[in-house]
Motif scaffolding. Structure first.
Motif, PDB file in Angstrom:
ATOM      1  N   UNK A  29      72.847  61.355  23.391  1.00  0.00           N
ATOM      2  CA  UNK A  29      72.923  62.480  22.464  1.00  0.00           C
ATOM      3  C   UNK A  29      73.645  62.094  21.178  1.00  0.00           C
ATOM      4  N   UNK A  30      74.592  61.165  21.266  1.00  0.00           N
ATOM      5  CA  UNK A  30      75.253  60.685  20.052  1.00  0.00           C
ATOM      6  C   UNK A  30      74.271  59.909  19.173  1.00  0.00           C
ATOM      7  N   UNK A  31      73.422  59.095  19.792  1.00  0.00           N
ATOM      8  CA  UNK A  31      72.410  58.366  19.021  1.00  0.00           C
ATOM      9  C   UNK A  31      71.486  59.347  18.304  1.00  0.00           C
ATOM     10  N   UNK A  32      71.107  60.425  18.988  1.00  0.00           N
ATOM     11  CA  UNK A  32      70.246  61.415  18.342  1.00  0.00           C
ATOM     12  C   UNK A  32      70.959  62.060  17.156  1.00  0.00           C
ATOM     13  N   UNK A  33      72.247  62.376  17.301  1.00  0.00           N
ATOM     14  CA  UNK A  33      72.989  62.967  16.185  1.00  0.00           C
ATOM     15  C   UNK A  33      73.093  61.995  15.016  1.00  0.00           C
ATOM     16  N   UNK A  34      73.212  60.686  15.311  1.00  0.00           N
ATOM     17  CA  UNK A  34      73.255  59.687  14.244  1.00  0.00           C
ATOM     18  C   UNK A  34      71.906  59.602  13.542  1.00  0.00           C
ATOM     19  N   UNK A  35      70.813  59.641  14.302  1.00  0.00           N
ATOM     20  CA  UNK A  35      69.475  59.618  13.696  1.00  0.00           C
ATOM     21  C   UNK A  35      69.277  60.847  12.814  1.00  0.00           C
ATOM     22  N   UNK A  36      69.674  62.005  13.312  1.00  0.00           N
ATOM     23  CA  UNK A  36      69.465  63.254  12.580  1.00  0.00           C
ATOM     24  C   UNK A  36      70.468  63.451  11.448  1.00  0.00           C
ATOM     25  N   UNK A  37      71.434  62.542  11.304  1.00  0.00           N
ATOM     26  CA  UNK A  37      72.443  62.615  10.235  1.00  0.00           C
ATOM     27  C   UNK A  37      73.197  63.942  10.280  1.00  0.00           C
ATOM     28  N   UNK A  38      73.736  64.259  11.456  1.00  0.00           N
ATOM     29  CA  UNK A  38      74.492  65.484  11.650  1.00  0.00           C
ATOM     30  C   UNK A  38      75.945  65.130  11.969  1.00  0.00           C
ATOM     31  N   UNK A  39      76.800  65.025  10.943  1.00  0.00           N
ATOM     32  CA  UNK A  39      78.174  64.556  11.168  1.00  0.00           C
ATOM     33  C   UNK A  39      78.985  65.440  12.103  1.00  0.00           C
ATOM     34  N   UNK A  40      78.809  66.768  12.011  1.00  0.00           N
ATOM     35  CA  UNK A  40      79.584  67.624  12.897  1.00  0.00           C
ATOM     36  C   UNK A  40      79.125  67.473  14.339  1.00  0.00           C
ATOM     37  N   UNK A  41      77.833  67.285  14.543  1.00  0.00           N
ATOM     38  CA  UNK A  41      77.332  67.034  15.893  1.00  0.00           C
ATOM     39  C   UNK A  41      77.872  65.717  16.433  1.00  0.00           C
ATOM     40  N   UNK A  42      78.023  64.718  15.552  1.00  0.00           N
ATOM     41  CA  UNK A  42      78.607  63.443  15.967  1.00  0.00           C
ATOM     42  C   UNK A  42      80.033  63.665  16.453  1.00  0.00           C
ATOM     43  N   UNK A  43      80.834  64.376  15.664  1.00  0.00           N
ATOM     44  CA  UNK A  43      82.240  64.594  16.034  1.00  0.00           C
ATOM     45  C   UNK A  43      82.345  65.370  17.346  1.00  0.00           C
ATOM     46  N   UNK A  44      81.512  66.388  17.490  1.00  0.00           N
ATOM     47  CA  UNK A  44      81.540  67.177  18.721  1.00  0.00           C
ATOM     48  C   UNK A  44      81.120  66.338  19.924  1.00  0.00           C
ATOM     49  N   UNK A  45      80.076  65.544  19.743  1.00  0.00           N
ATOM     50  CA  UNK A  45      79.566  64.753  20.857  1.00  0.00           C
ATOM     51  C   UNK A  45      80.552  63.668  21.261  1.00  0.00           C
ATOM     52  N   UNK A  46      81.250  63.081  20.292  1.00  0.00           N
ATOM     53  CA  UNK A  46      82.232  62.046  20.608  1.00  0.00           C
ATOM     54  C   UNK A  46      83.333  62.608  21.496  1.00  0.00           C
ATOM     55  N   UNK A  47      83.793  63.818  21.191  1.00  0.00           N
ATOM     56  CA  UNK A  47      84.829  64.455  22.009  1.00  0.00           C
ATOM     57  C   UNK A  47      84.306  64.722  23.412  1.00  0.00           C
ATOM     58  N   UNK A  48      83.081  65.238  23.512  1.00  0.00           N
ATOM     59  CA  UNK A  48      82.508  65.555  24.823  1.00  0.00           C
ATOM     60  C   UNK A  48      82.227  64.300  25.636  1.00  0.00           C
ATOM     61  N   UNK A  49      81.816  63.228  24.955  1.00  0.00           N
ATOM     62  CA  UNK A  49      81.404  62.013  25.661  1.00  0.00           C
ATOM     63  C   UNK A  49      82.574  61.144  26.085  1.00  0.00           C
ATOM     64  N   UNK A  50      83.793  61.465  25.640  1.00  0.00           N
ATOM     65  CA  UNK A  50      84.940  60.609  25.929  1.00  0.00           C
ATOM     66  C   UNK A  50      85.731  61.054  27.151  1.00  0.00           C
TER      67      UNK A  50
END
Length: 374
Positions: free
Chosen positions: A325-346
Motif C-alpha cells: 500500500x505504501x508503494x501505491x501511495x508513492x505511485x499515486x503521489x499522495x504524501x499524506x497517504x504515505x505518512x499515514x501508511x508508514x505509521x500503520x506499517x511500522x
C-alpha cells in the motif's frame, strides 16, 4: 548486540548523543548493509552477514573492534573499508537522525521530478556524495557521504574528504537551491591486532540554507525520493519492471505521457506477487524477495520448505520487502497517504525488523515463513 565507537561531532552543540561514545546494534548495521547492497549497483554478495563474526568476541556494550585488519592488500582494505563505512554510517543516520528513505547518487545528475524541474545539480567535478535521504514523514532533507579508513592518526583526513564530497551537489527546484542538511561521516576502524586499537566515528553536520519552495514542489521532491528508494530496493529482488516504472515517473516531463506511465506502474503493482508472513497479523502484503549470503533469489518462488533448507545450511535467508500500500501511495503521489501508511506499517513484530519507511527485513526458516497470497 550493541557495540560502541568513540564519537566526535561538528558542531559539538548539535551532537545527537551525549558523552564521548556512540553505540550501534550490530544487527542494525547488518540491516543497513542489506539495504545498502541491494540499492547500490554492483555486487549482491551478502557481506552484511559476516560482520558479527569479524568483530572481537568481547560481548555487548564493548568497543567496535575488528579481530584483524580488513584484508592484507591495500585494494582489499580500501574496498572493505568503504563498504563497511557505508553500513555503519547508514545505521548511524537511521538511528540518530531518523532517516529511512535513501536515494543513491552515481556519476550523473538525477531527476526527482522532471515535470516540476526538481533535480540534483552537480556543483563540481569528482565523486558525488553517497545519498540524498529524508525521514519517513517526508521531512529532514539530507545530503550524506560516508568514508571508512585505517588512518593511524584518526578519521580527520577522511572526514575532510567526505565533507568535500558532500558539498558537490545541490537539490534545486526550478533552478533555486533548497535547504538541506549536509552530513559527512568518517569511521576509523579499530583492530585487536596489527592496527589502531580504537574505533572512531566522526561527523560534520551544518545546515545549508536555501530558498523557500512551494508546498506542492516540496511534496513532489520527497515523493521523488521515495520512488527512487523503493525502485532501487525492489529491482534486485525480482521486480525490475515495476522498479523501472517508478523511475520513469521521476523523469517524465510530459503530462499525458506521465498519465500513461502512472497507469503502467499501477498495473505492474497489481500484477506483482504479494507475500505475507505466516503467523504475523501485524504485517500486511509485501512486495519483495528472499536474500541469502550469496545474494537475492529471483528466479523462482522460494517455498516454505526451501526457506527451511536454506536456514539449515546457514545461508541466513531473509525476506526483504516493502508494504504494497505504501508503494501505491508513492505511485499515486499522495504524501499524506504515505505518512499515514508508514505509521500503520511500522507496527512491531517479534521477528520482523522495520526500517520505519514501510520496509521490512524478516529472517525466515523454521520459526518464520513467507508465503504467497492472491
Amino acid at each position: 548486540m550493541t557495540r560502541t565507537l568513540l564519537h566526535s561531532f561538528d558542531p559539538p552543540a548539535e551532537s545527537p548523543v551525549a558523552g564521548p561514545t556512540v553505540d550501534l546494534e550490530v544487527s542494525s548495521i547488518e540491516d543497513a548493509g542489506i539495504r545498502e547492497v541491494l540499492q547500490t549497483p554492483g555486487t549482491a554478495y551478502g557481506a552484511w552477514s559476516l560482520l558479527d563474526t569479524l568483530l572481537t568476541p568481547t560481548g555487548a556494550g564493548t568497543p567496535f573492534i575488528f579481530k584483524e585488519p580488513l584484508g592484507q592488500a591495500r585494494e582489499v582494505k580500501v574496498a572493505l573499508s568503504g563498504l563497511f563505512g557505508r553500513f555503519v554510517a547508514r545505521a548511524y543516520l537511521e538511528r540518530y537522525f531518523n532517516l529511512s528513505i535513501f536515494a543513491h547518487l552515481g556519476s550523473r545528475v538525477i531527476d526527482l521530478d522532471r515535470r516540476r524541474k526538481i533535480k540534483v545539480k552537480r556543483l563540481s567535478r569528482g565523486d558525488l556524495p553517497d545519498w540524498i535521504a529524508c525521514a519517513s514523514d517526508l521531512s529532514s532533507l539530507t545530503v550524506a557521504e560516508a568514508k571508512g579508513c585505517h588512518d593511524v592518526g584518526g578519521p580527520a583526513k577522511a572526514l575532510d574528504r567526505a565533507w568535500a564530497q558532500a558539498k558537490r551537489i545541490d537539490v534545486t527546484v526550478k533552478d533555486r537551491k533548497v535547504s538541506v542538511k549536509r552530513i559527512a561521516i568518517a569511521t576509523r576502524w579499530g583492530m585487536a591486532a596489527a592496527g589502531p586499537s580504537d574505533a572512531f566515528l566522526s561527523a560534520r553536520d551544518p545546515v545549508d540554507e536555501g530558498d523557500p519552495i512551494e508546498p506542492k514542489d516540496q511534496d513532489s521532491l520527497f515523493i521523488g525520493l521515495l520512488r527512487l528508494h523503493i525502485a532501487n530496493l525492489i529491482k534486485p529482488l525480482g521486480h525490475a519492471e515495476l522498479a523501472g516504472a517508478l523511475q520513469r515517473l521521476t523523469h517524465q516531463p510530459f503530462p499525458q505521457r506521465l498519465q500513461d506511465d502512472l497507469g503502467r506502474a499501477r498495473a505492474l503493482l497489481d500484477a506483482a506477487p504479494v507475500r505475507e508472513v505466516e503467523k504475523a497479523t501485524a504485517l500486511g502484503g509485501l512486495i519483495g524477495g528472499v536474500v541469502t549470503r550469496a545474494g537475492p533469489i529471483t528466479e523462482a518462488d522460494v517455498a516454505p520448505a526451501d526457506q527451511e533448507a536454506l536456514a539449515r545450511l546457514n545461508l541466513r535467508p531473509i525476506f526483504v520487502g516493502i508494504d504494497r500500500d505504501l508503494i501505491r501511495a508513492a505511485i499515486d503521489a499522495e504524501p499524506q497517504a504515505v505518512r499515514t501508511r508508514v505509521v500503520q506499517a511500522a507496527r512491531p513484530d517479534e521477528f520482523a525488523r522495520s526500517d520505519r519507511a514501510g520496509g521490512w527485513i524478516i529472517p525466515v526458516g523454521e520459526e518464520r515463513r513467507i508465503k504467497g497470497s492472491t
